[in-house]
Motif scaffolding. Structure first.
Motif, PDB file in Angstrom:
ATOM      1  N   ALA A 140      -0.721 -23.991  16.730  1.00  0.00           N
ATOM      2  CA  ALA A 140      -2.081 -23.718  16.263  1.00  0.00           C
ATOM      3  C   ALA A 140      -2.924 -23.057  17.341  1.00  0.00           C
ATOM      4  CB  ALA A 140      -2.744 -25.015  15.795  1.00  0.00           C
ATOM      5  N   ALA A 141      -2.543 -23.229  18.601  1.00  0.00           N
ATOM      6  CA  ALA A 141      -3.307 -22.638  19.698  1.00  0.00           C
ATOM      7  C   ALA A 141      -2.797 -21.266  20.110  1.00  0.00           C
ATOM      8  CB  ALA A 141      -3.280 -23.570  20.911  1.00  0.00           C
ATOM      9  N   THR A 142      -1.560 -20.936  19.716  1.00  0.00           N
ATOM     10  CA  THR A 142      -0.965 -19.678  20.184  1.00  0.00           C
ATOM     11  C   THR A 142      -0.697 -18.682  19.065  1.00  0.00           C
ATOM     12  OG1 THR A 142       1.318 -20.501  19.969  1.00  0.00           O
ATOM     13  CG2 THR A 142       0.168 -20.920  22.062  1.00  0.00           C
ATOM     14  N   ALA A 143      -0.965 -19.057  17.827  1.00  0.00           N
ATOM     15  CA  ALA A 143      -0.601 -18.218  16.684  1.00  0.00           C
ATOM     16  C   ALA A 143      -1.379 -16.915  16.652  1.00  0.00           C
ATOM     17  CB  ALA A 143      -0.846 -18.985  15.384  1.00  0.00           C
ATOM     18  N   PRO A 144      -0.702 -15.800  16.368  1.00  0.00           N
ATOM     19  CA  PRO A 144      -1.411 -14.531  16.170  1.00  0.00           C
ATOM     20  C   PRO A 144      -2.276 -14.580  14.911  1.00  0.00           C
ATOM     21  CG  PRO A 144       0.939 -14.172  16.567  1.00  0.00           C
ATOM     22  CD  PRO A 144       0.761 -15.633  16.306  1.00  0.00           C
ATOM     23  N   VAL A 145      -3.317 -13.770  14.908  1.00  0.00           N
ATOM     24  CA  VAL A 145      -4.199 -13.628  13.746  1.00  0.00           C
ATOM     25  C   VAL A 145      -4.041 -12.210  13.217  1.00  0.00           C
ATOM     26  CG1 VAL A 145      -6.567 -13.704  12.894  1.00  0.00           C
ATOM     27  CG2 VAL A 145      -5.822 -15.308  14.672  1.00  0.00           C
ATOM     28  N   ILE A 146      -3.641 -12.082  11.955  1.00  0.00           N
ATOM     29  CA  ILE A 146      -3.433 -10.774  11.337  1.00  0.00           C
ATOM     30  C   ILE A 146      -4.731 -10.344  10.662  1.00  0.00           C
ATOM     31  CG2 ILE A 146      -2.029  -9.400   9.775  1.00  0.00           C
ATOM     32  CD1 ILE A 146      -0.492 -10.660  12.137  1.00  0.00           C
ATOM     33  N   VAL A 147      -5.294  -9.233  11.116  1.00  0.00           N
ATOM     34  CA  VAL A 147      -6.570  -8.718  10.605  1.00  0.00           C
ATOM     35  C   VAL A 147      -6.274  -7.595   9.618  1.00  0.00           C
ATOM     36  CG1 VAL A 147      -8.798  -7.698  11.198  1.00  0.00           C
ATOM     37  CG2 VAL A 147      -7.654  -9.241  12.815  1.00  0.00           C
ATOM     38  N   ASN A 148      -6.459  -7.861   8.333  1.00  0.00           N
ATOM     39  CA  ASN A 148      -6.205  -6.855   7.303  1.00  0.00           C
ATOM     40  C   ASN A 148      -7.437  -5.981   7.126  1.00  0.00           C
ATOM     41  OD1 ASN A 148      -3.475  -7.725   5.988  1.00  0.00           O
ATOM     42  ND2 ASN A 148      -4.631  -9.620   6.271  1.00  0.00           N
ATOM     43  N   THR A 149      -7.309  -4.714   7.474  1.00  0.00           N
ATOM     44  CA  THR A 149      -8.430  -3.787   7.351  1.00  0.00           C
ATOM     45  C   THR A 149      -8.315  -3.018   6.042  1.00  0.00           C
ATOM     46  OG1 THR A 149      -7.180  -2.162   8.632  1.00  0.00           O
ATOM     47  CG2 THR A 149      -8.767  -3.518   9.830  1.00  0.00           C
ATOM     48  N   GLY A 150      -9.337  -3.100   5.232  1.00  0.00           N
ATOM     49  CA  GLY A 150      -9.364  -2.396   3.953  1.00  0.00           C
ATOM     50  C   GLY A 150      -9.862  -0.971   4.138  1.00  0.00           C
ATOM     51  N   ALA A 151     -10.974  -0.645   3.498  1.00  0.00           N
ATOM     52  CA  ALA A 151     -11.566   0.687   3.585  1.00  0.00           C
ATOM     53  C   ALA A 151     -10.679   1.746   2.956  1.00  0.00           C
ATOM     54  CB  ALA A 151     -11.901   1.056   5.034  1.00  0.00           C
ATOM     55  N   ALA A 152     -10.190   1.467   1.748  1.00  0.00           N
ATOM     56  CA  ALA A 152      -9.394   2.453   1.021  1.00  0.00           C
ATOM     57  C   ALA A 152     -10.185   3.732   0.863  1.00  0.00           C
ATOM     58  CB  ALA A 152      -9.020   1.900  -0.358  1.00  0.00           C
ATOM     59  N   GLY A 153      -9.612   4.845   1.317  1.00  0.00           N
ATOM     60  CA  GLY A 153     -10.327   6.109   1.214  1.00  0.00           C
ATOM     61  C   GLY A 153     -11.643   6.099   1.953  1.00  0.00           C
ATOM     62  N   TYR A 154     -11.754   5.245   2.987  1.00  0.00           N
ATOM     63  CA  TYR A 154     -12.988   5.060   3.741  1.00  0.00           C
ATOM     64  C   TYR A 154     -14.087   4.494   2.844  1.00  0.00           C
ATOM     65  CZ  TYR A 154     -11.222   7.579   7.872  1.00  0.00           C
ATOM     66  OH  TYR A 154     -10.521   7.970   8.982  1.00  0.00           O
ATOM     67  N   SER A 155     -13.699   3.814   1.771  1.00  0.00           N
ATOM     68  CA  SER A 155     -14.651   3.235   0.834  1.00  0.00           C
ATOM     69  C   SER A 155     -14.884   1.766   1.139  1.00  0.00           C
ATOM     70  CB  SER A 155     -14.126   3.377  -0.600  1.00  0.00           C
ATOM     71  OG  SER A 155     -14.144   4.711  -1.018  1.00  0.00           O
ATOM     72  N   SER A 156     -15.784   1.173   0.372  1.00  0.00           N
ATOM     73  CA  SER A 156     -16.085  -0.241   0.540  1.00  0.00           C
ATOM     74  C   SER A 156     -14.911  -1.087   0.058  1.00  0.00           C
ATOM     75  CB  SER A 156     -17.350  -0.600  -0.246  1.00  0.00           C
ATOM     76  OG  SER A 156     -17.166  -0.323  -1.621  1.00  0.00           O
ATOM     77  N   SER A 157     -14.822  -2.283   0.602  1.00  0.00           N
ATOM     78  CA  SER A 157     -13.839  -3.269   0.167  1.00  0.00           C
ATOM     79  C   SER A 157     -14.580  -4.550  -0.185  1.00  0.00           C
ATOM     80  CB  SER A 157     -12.821  -3.561   1.273  1.00  0.00           C
ATOM     81  OG  SER A 157     -12.008  -2.445   1.541  1.00  0.00           O
ATOM     82  N   THR A 158     -14.419  -4.995  -1.405  1.00  0.00           N
ATOM     83  CA  THR A 158     -15.026  -6.245  -1.829  1.00  0.00           C
ATOM     84  C   THR A 158     -14.349  -7.411  -1.129  1.00  0.00           C
ATOM     85  OG1 THR A 158     -15.423  -5.259  -4.002  1.00  0.00           O
ATOM     86  CG2 THR A 158     -15.597  -7.653  -3.839  1.00  0.00           C
ATOM     87  N   ASN A 159     -15.131  -8.409  -0.760  1.00  0.00           N
ATOM     88  CA  ASN A 159     -14.549  -9.599  -0.142  1.00  0.00           C
ATOM     89  C   ASN A 159     -13.442 -10.166  -1.022  1.00  0.00           C
ATOM     90  OD1 ASN A 159     -16.648  -9.369   1.740  1.00  0.00           O
ATOM     91  ND2 ASN A 159     -17.949 -10.807   0.625  1.00  0.00           N
ATOM     92  N   THR A 160     -12.365 -10.599  -0.422  1.00  0.00           N
ATOM     93  CA  THR A 160     -11.280 -11.250  -1.166  1.00  0.00           C
ATOM     94  C   THR A 160     -10.672 -12.337  -0.299  1.00  0.00           C
ATOM     95  OG1 THR A 160      -9.210 -10.857  -2.345  1.00  0.00           O
ATOM     96  CG2 THR A 160      -9.557  -9.599  -0.348  1.00  0.00           C
ATOM     97  N   GLU A 161     -10.198 -13.381  -0.931  1.00  0.00           N
ATOM     98  CA  GLU A 161      -9.596 -14.465  -0.166  1.00  0.00           C
ATOM     99  C   GLU A 161      -8.293 -13.999   0.484  1.00  0.00           C
ATOM    100  OE1 GLU A 161      -9.130 -18.042  -2.366  1.00  0.00           O
ATOM    101  OE2 GLU A 161     -11.284 -18.486  -2.367  1.00  0.00           O
ATOM    102  N   ALA A 162      -8.034 -14.511   1.656  1.00  0.00           N
ATOM    103  CA  ALA A 162      -6.829 -14.147   2.400  1.00  0.00           C
ATOM    104  C   ALA A 162      -5.589 -14.617   1.659  1.00  0.00           C
ATOM    105  CB  ALA A 162      -6.872 -14.749   3.794  1.00  0.00           C
ATOM    106  N   ALA A 163      -4.553 -13.803   1.700  1.00  0.00           N
ATOM    107  CA  ALA A 163      -3.288 -14.130   1.045  1.00  0.00           C
ATOM    108  C   ALA A 163      -2.467 -15.085   1.904  1.00  0.00           C
ATOM    109  CB  ALA A 163      -2.500 -12.856   0.769  1.00  0.00           C
ATOM    110  N   THR A 164      -1.523 -15.747   1.266  1.00  0.00           N
ATOM    111  CA  THR A 164      -0.656 -16.710   1.954  1.00  0.00           C
ATOM    112  C   THR A 164       0.552 -16.046   2.608  1.00  0.00           C
ATOM    113  OG1 THR A 164       0.621 -17.114  -0.075  1.00  0.00           O
ATOM    114  CG2 THR A 164      -1.308 -18.520   0.318  1.00  0.00           C
ATOM    115  N   THR A 165       0.589 -14.734   2.586  1.00  0.00           N
ATOM    116  CA  THR A 165       1.763 -13.950   2.971  1.00  0.00           C
ATOM    117  C   THR A 165       2.434 -14.388   4.265  1.00  0.00           C
ATOM    118  OG1 THR A 165       0.634 -12.082   1.976  1.00  0.00           O
ATOM    119  CG2 THR A 165       2.580 -11.593   3.309  1.00  0.00           C
ATOM    120  N   TYR A 166       1.665 -14.634   5.302  1.00  0.00           N
ATOM    121  CA  TYR A 166       2.261 -14.858   6.617  1.00  0.00           C
ATOM    122  C   TYR A 166       2.313 -16.318   7.033  1.00  0.00           C
ATOM    123  CZ  TYR A 166       1.566  -9.834   6.896  1.00  0.00           C
ATOM    124  OH  TYR A 166       1.597  -8.493   6.641  1.00  0.00           O
TER     125      TYR A 166
END
Length: 752
Positions: A140-166
């Motif tokens: 829990a102290a050493t885990a990487p944090v994956i930052v998902n950057t949206g901005a499709a087409g440099y457009s806005s991205s609506t807030n969405t809950e983080a996926a369980t993927t990783y």
């Protein structure tokens, strides 16, 4: 902005009450009031953004993924558009004892008795370990944090809950919204205005990073503040790259402060503070990242039109659609040659593991330049030099990598020279060399169900994560990257990241928006025979470019040129930037959305700055390609963690499993490359520069210019202002339009 004004009034009132006994004309009292107001505002922001004080945050548990997901909360104290400035994280269940609902530090709700979303704080188990699928070990102290950057087409991205993927990999997964082009907001007087222009997309992502790092430091979230990794595709890939390239650069502080970000404050003397104090200890908070995995990164826009024109112009047979566009491409190519040569670029062969000059070793430092000689380089319209030698070497090496990794292909059907499917026994006995030869000769059919190697941008299937799709591949089929002059399409072997709608792109929440995708027949698409539908004369068009670019050059509210802010090349290696440790950019080698020279230039700049920078141009890959042939985002993150973190496990790629059963395809669908790829030595294939650029133009989707297009297109909108949703912005394009107006004006909209 209205919320910030209200909050500032509250802060000011509190500060004033603290010094009410002072004279209104007393300079020292005024100074004290100002200082107190600044201190109180900082305290307000830090209290507001402390998750422990959030009365609305809830946690949901996914039993299948063994993961806890935080509800969306605001990443800033003064959001302009609440639905786009939020953040959510997903935490592996192993790191969580349970949820503390009454503030006593004990787990009141655990995974075992969870029934519904619960308000409270995480009780974090810092002793628990997770071993990733690649063998890396995290806590829990050493885990990487994956930052998902949206901005499709440099457009806005609506807030969405983080996926369980990783969750199974041991990573903290982070999802954030962002403002973007075409956004509108309402001021305190009820007037609507445009917002979301540069650098809003990037700033909102930076602010979310600050928020998560702050709450990790507070003990509200698990994860390491040292190992954040940005990732996204296309427009999202551009922003993942820009997050990595602009880490903690003060050019962005004013915008962050305006939004009420944590860990960035302006001092009385105009300087900035980027620290917080927690329990008497001061911590610096950076908005940068440790690593970056960007897919089809659409940046830098500053050089994009020149680079695309140059790449396509080197193909002697490419049809630009009109004489105007072909001539414009010729002029832009000249401009690009001058632009590259002015920079005195160089690269160490050892850093890129390529023998660029062909002398049999990888020990040289190569000065990179473009030269023009119409006789010497007749097959590429007169252009050659060490810079394009580097480009070619990169292309060849990527085909070689593909051939060398075909043992990882799953579910493919292999055929003999007569077109008959091989038996299972024959497939099981195929050597790596056999598969490489079959691939070059087109004697295969890829698996229709994919090879199972996911892990692209966000890594989330079914659009649950930020695909960051921009334009290109409007039919939903990836360019195939065939031999020059071949045009039939193969299917991608891995999951298709294109979107079904022809005229929209999707952001991280699955929203769709019209972003000027260059569908066939529009003035923005490759092959169109119209130069402009908006401007009837060259003079009218030129005036529009001149006026728009003059406005941008005059600066925004903080005096900044917003195009310069969005050029990562301005920040990589800058003394005011916290550079990332490593960056990997993966592009589809046959995609038509941006020139391969853009990623090449980013790599050159990053290597010069001491960043471990890798570019991969995936053979047969379209726009925002999936990871294939044994690669994945988690593999690369784990590998980099092993290389750069003391005591971490050194990660090697797992051995490929032998294919023992042939696929079920009835005929070969592969492309025969044997007419233009020299594979006499299958371990060292080769082809010419002319072949490489013809391969590239086969997947062309954009016109020339493809970015700051004649008729407002897609990326353009990010360079608008509060009164305009779009403006022209390319200084380099304007220079060409002005310098060659006498020739270009005669060709413009001529119908030829």
């Amino acid at each position: 902005m209205k919320k910030r004004l209200v909050s500032l009034l509250m802060v000011a009132a509190l500060a004033t009450s603290m010094v009410a006994c002072g004279s209104a004309t007393d300079t020292s009292s005024e100074t004290t009031t100002e200082a107190s107001a600044t201190t109180e505002e900082q305290a307000y922001i830090e209290e507001t953004l402390n998750l422990a004080n959030n009365e609305e945050v809830t946690w949901s548990y996914d039993v299948d993924a063994d993961a806890w997901t935080m509800s969306i909360v605001s990443a800033v104290a003064y959001p302009e558009i609440e639905d786009e400035q939020g953040v959510s994280v997903c935490v592996p269940g192993a790191y969580v004892t349970g949820i503390d609902t009454d503030g006593d530090g004990q787990a009141d709700v655990t995974a075992a008795d969870y029934t519904e979303a619960v308000h409270g704080s995480l009780v974090i188990d810092y002793e628990a370990e997770i071993v990733s699928s690649n063998g890396q070990v995290y806590t829990a102290a050493t885990a990487p944090v994956i930052v998902n950057t949206g901005a499709a087409g440099y457009s806005s991205s609506t807030n969405t809950e983080a996926a369980t993927t990783y969750a199974a990999e041991g990573y903290i997964n982070m999802s954030c919204g962002n403002r973007g082009k075409n956004d509108t907001a309402t001021d305190e007087d009820g007037n609507e205005y445009y917002t979301g222009d540069a650098p809003s997309c990037l700033v909102d992502q930076k602010n979310a990073i600050r928020f998560v790092k702050y709450n990790i430091l507070l003990g509200n979230l698990p994860g390491s503040t040292d190992y954040f990794v940005s990732t996204g595709g296309s427009g999202g890939g551009a922003h993942a790259t820009m997050v990595a390239a602009t880490g903690n650069n003060s050019d962005f502080y004013d915008y962050e402060i305006e939004a009420g970000a944590v860990g960035v404050y302006q001092n009385e003397d105009g300087s900035y503070s980027t620290s917080v104090t927690i329990d008497g200890t001061t911590y610096e908070i950076s908005d940068g990242v440790w690593g970056c995995m960007a897919y089809s990164s659409i940046t830098s826009l500053y050089e994009a039109d020149m680079a695309l024109a140059f790449e396509y112009y080197m193909d002697n047979d490419y049809d630009f659609g009109t004489e105007f566009k072909e001539q414009l491409a010729a002029y832009l190519s000249e401009e690009y040659m001058e632009y590259i040569n002015e920079q005195n670029l160089s690269v160490n062969e050892a850093d890129v593991e390529l023998d660029i000059n062909g002398d049999g070793d990888m020990t040289d430092t190569i000065s990179l330049s473009i030269e023009y000689d119409e006789d010497k380089y007749a097959d590429t319209n007169g252009y050659g030099g060490t810079y394009v030698d580097f480009y070619l070497a990169e292309f060849v090496s990527n085909l070689q990598w593909y051939l060398d990794n075909l043992d990882y292909a799953e579910g493919w059907t292999w055929f003999d020279e007569d077109g008959n499917a091989l038996s299972d026994e024959e497939v099981a006995n195929m050597t790596s060399e056999d598969k490489a030869e079959a691939f070059i000769e087109g004697r295969y059919a890829k698996s229709s169900s994919g090879d199972g190697m996911r892990g692209g941008p966000g890594g989330t299937p079914d659009g649950a994560g930020p695909g960051g799709k921009m334009e290109g591949d409007p039919t939903g089929e990836a360019p195939t990257g065939k031999a020059p002059a071949e045009a039939s399409a193969d299917t991608e072997e891995s999951d298709d990241r294109s979107f079904a709608n022809d005229d929209v792109a999707a952001n991280s929440a699955g929203d769709t928006m019209d972003v000027g995708t260059p569908d066939e027949g529009t003035t923005q698409s490759a092959g169109t025979t119209t130069d402009s539908a908006n401007y009837s004369t060259y003079e009218e068009m030129l005036e529009a470019y001149q006026n728009d670019i003059a406005e941008i050059q005059a600066g925004d509210e903080y005096g900044n040129n917003i195009v310069d802010l969005y050029n990562p090349l301005n920040y990589i290696g800058d003394e005011d930037t916290d550079d990332a440790t490593w960056v990997r950019i993966l592009c589809g080698a046959s995609e038509g959305d941006i020139s391969m020279f853009n990623s090449l230039n980013l790599q050159i700049a990053m290597l010069s700055a001491g960043i471990d920078a890798t570019i991969d141009w995936q053979w047969d890959g379209g726009h925002v390609p999936s990871e294939i042939l044994g690669d994945s985002l988690s593999y690369y993150v784990d590998k980099m963690y092993g290389e750069y973190v003391d005591g971490a496990v050194s990660i090697e790629k797992a051995e490929a499993e032998t294919q023992t059963e042939n696929g079920d395809a009835t005929e070969a669908t592969g492309t025969d490359l044997s007419s233009w790829v020299d594979y006499s030595d299958i371990s060292s294939v080769s082809f010419s520069l002319a072949d490489a650029v013809s391969y590239r133009t086969n997947g062309a989707s954009k016109t020339i210019p493809g970015f700051d297009v004649m008729d407002y297109g897609q990326e353009d909108y990010v360079f608008g202002d509060s009164d305009s949703d779009a403006r022209h912005w390319s200084e380099k394009l304007l220079e060409v339009l002005e310098e060659h107006a006498d020739v270009l004006s005669e060709l413009f909209n001529s119908g030829n």
